[in-house]
Design an enzyme around this catalytic site. Structure first.
Site, PDB file in Angstrom:
ATOM      1  N   MET A  30      49.189  66.995 -57.605  1.00 36.50           N
ATOM      2  CA  MET A  30      48.857  66.632 -56.231  1.00 36.50           C
ATOM      3  C   MET A  30      49.249  67.756 -55.270  1.00 36.50           C
ATOM      4  SD  MET A  30      49.195  62.547 -55.704  1.00 36.50           S
ATOM      5  CE  MET A  30      50.963  62.504 -55.469  1.00 36.50           C
ATOM      6  N   GLY A  31      49.417  68.960 -55.813  1.00 38.42           N
ATOM      7  CA  GLY A  31      49.766  70.083 -54.966  1.00 38.42           C
ATOM      8  C   GLY A  31      51.235  70.113 -54.627  1.00 38.42           C
ATOM      9  N   HIS A  34      55.786  73.562 -57.307  1.00 36.97           N
ATOM     10  CA  HIS A  34      57.121  74.146 -57.386  1.00 36.97           C
ATOM     11  C   HIS A  34      57.339  74.646 -58.801  1.00 36.97           C
ATOM     12  CE1 HIS A  34      58.048  70.324 -59.271  1.00 36.97           C
ATOM     13  NE2 HIS A  34      57.798  69.661 -58.153  1.00 36.97           N
ATOM     14  N   HIS A  37      56.021  72.555 -61.695  1.00 41.16           N
ATOM     15  CA  HIS A  37      54.596  72.704 -61.974  1.00 41.16           C
ATOM     16  C   HIS A  37      54.314  74.015 -62.695  1.00 41.16           C
ATOM     17  CE1 HIS A  37      54.491  69.934 -58.386  1.00 41.16           C
ATOM     18  NE2 HIS A  37      53.679  69.291 -59.201  1.00 41.16           N
ATOM     19  N   GLN A  61      46.869  56.001 -55.663  1.00 45.38           N
ATOM     20  CA  GLN A  61      48.191  55.762 -56.237  1.00 45.38           C
ATOM     21  C   GLN A  61      49.279  55.615 -55.190  1.00 45.38           C
ATOM     22  OE1 GLN A  61      47.796  59.644 -58.351  1.00 45.38           O
ATOM     23  NE2 GLN A  61      49.992  59.841 -57.968  1.00 45.38           N
ATOM     24  N   SER A 186      61.078  68.057 -57.462  1.00 46.68           N
ATOM     25  CA  SER A 186      60.075  67.103 -57.015  1.00 46.68           C
ATOM     26  C   SER A 186      59.526  67.580 -55.683  1.00 46.68           C
ATOM     27  CB  SER A 186      60.691  65.703 -56.858  1.00 46.68           C
ATOM     28  OG  SER A 186      59.802  64.834 -56.178  1.00 46.68           O
TER      29      SER A 186
END
Length: 289
Positions: A30-31, A34, A37, A61, A186
């Site tokens: 979802m972009g 960090h 990812h 979601q 996160s």
């Protein structure tokens, strides 16, 4: 690196990729990318010859009152990270591309597990997750898809979905990447204030404390973790649970997963760690306790 936003542009990019032999990996995101990812992208590169990263903030979601409108969107930085890690195609669709005509007529029913753990606080969340994941699989046609274990329940449900629907996609889980202080990376960590971040470290401390007690069994694991959470100022625990690796009931001995969700100020965070119940102290130490 090719950046595409429409179905036609994606298909053209995939034609180019598939002119070369080898496997295609998809990393759905979802972009607000960090280092966690980046670890997923690197893992995808290790198992495939071409890597596609999708960036799409999926409204299905997000529940009522959740942070859809404020969810961080950092397009320029995301593209720079993808380029640094040799991504072949970045797919950045709009809502109409993913959901032609509006809300989907067909959604994925995730089953009973989706009503537990995260599903208690976020009803409908996993229906939205699995629906968009299956759509992305249909659009990209990957040979392998890569997900992080930080969203462990999501990973388990994606694997169940792929198995039950006979989808020809291998699912690779990549272990959680943490900051030096232990906090699981996160996109929502940026919501934490300078005062709240130290309090958030209680999540990983609780998990490590529980895992250290794994040789003594499930009750000892949960007790040790609860002590840490109960002593954490400014934290409201949503759940702390010990489950089997497939998120069924925890075994008396063997592989398990310790999961926690809590609010630190207005920010809701989740974390989890693998636990080997009934093992010896050396096994616990080998897990990094």
């Amino acid at each position: 690196m090719r950046v595409v936003s429409t179905k036609a542009e994606l298909e053209a990019g995939l034609v180019e990729l598939r002119r070369q032999p080898g496997r295609v990996a998809l990393v759905p995101t979802m972009g607000a990318l960090h280092a966690g990812h980046e670890a997923l992208i690197d893992a995808a590169r290790d198992v495939a010859d071409a890597v596609v990263v999708s960036i799409f903030v999926n409204p299905l979601q997000f529940g009522r009152g959740e942070d859809l409108a404020s969810y961080p969107r950092t397009v320029d930085q995301d593209l720079a990270r993808c380029a640094e890690h040799d991504v072949d195609v970045v797919f950045m669709p709009d809502f109409e591309t993913v959901y032609p005509g509006g809300d989907p007529r067909v959604t994925i029913e995730p089953g009973a597990l989706a009503t537990e753990l995260e599903g208690v606080s976020r009803p409908g969340h996993f229906q939205g997750v699995l629906t968009v994941v299956v759509k992305l699989f249909g659009l990209v046609g990957p040979d392998v898809a890569v997900f992080g274990t930080k969203d462990y329940q999501q990973l388990v449900l994606v694997r169940q979905c792929v198995s039950d629907l006979f989808l020809p996609v291998d699912i690779l889980g990549v272990e959680t990447v943490r900051d030096d202080d232990g906090l699981a990376l996160s996109s929502r960590n940026r919501y934490l204030s300078d005062e709240e971040r130290p309090a958030a470290l209680a999540l990983s401390r609780a998990l490590r404390a529980g895992r250290q007690r794994a040789p003594a069994g499930a009750a000892a694991v949960l007790s040790a973790a609860r002590v840490v959470l109960d002593d954490a100022p400014g934290m409201q625990t949503d759940y702390l649970e010990l489950r089997a690796a497939d998120l069924g009931p925890a075994p008396a001995k063997g592989d398990a997963r310790l999961l926690v969700a809590a609010r630190v100020g207005p920010t809701r965070l989740i974390d989890n760690m693998a636990v080997v119940l009934g093992g010896d102290a050396e096994t616990a130490m080998q897990q990094g306790v």
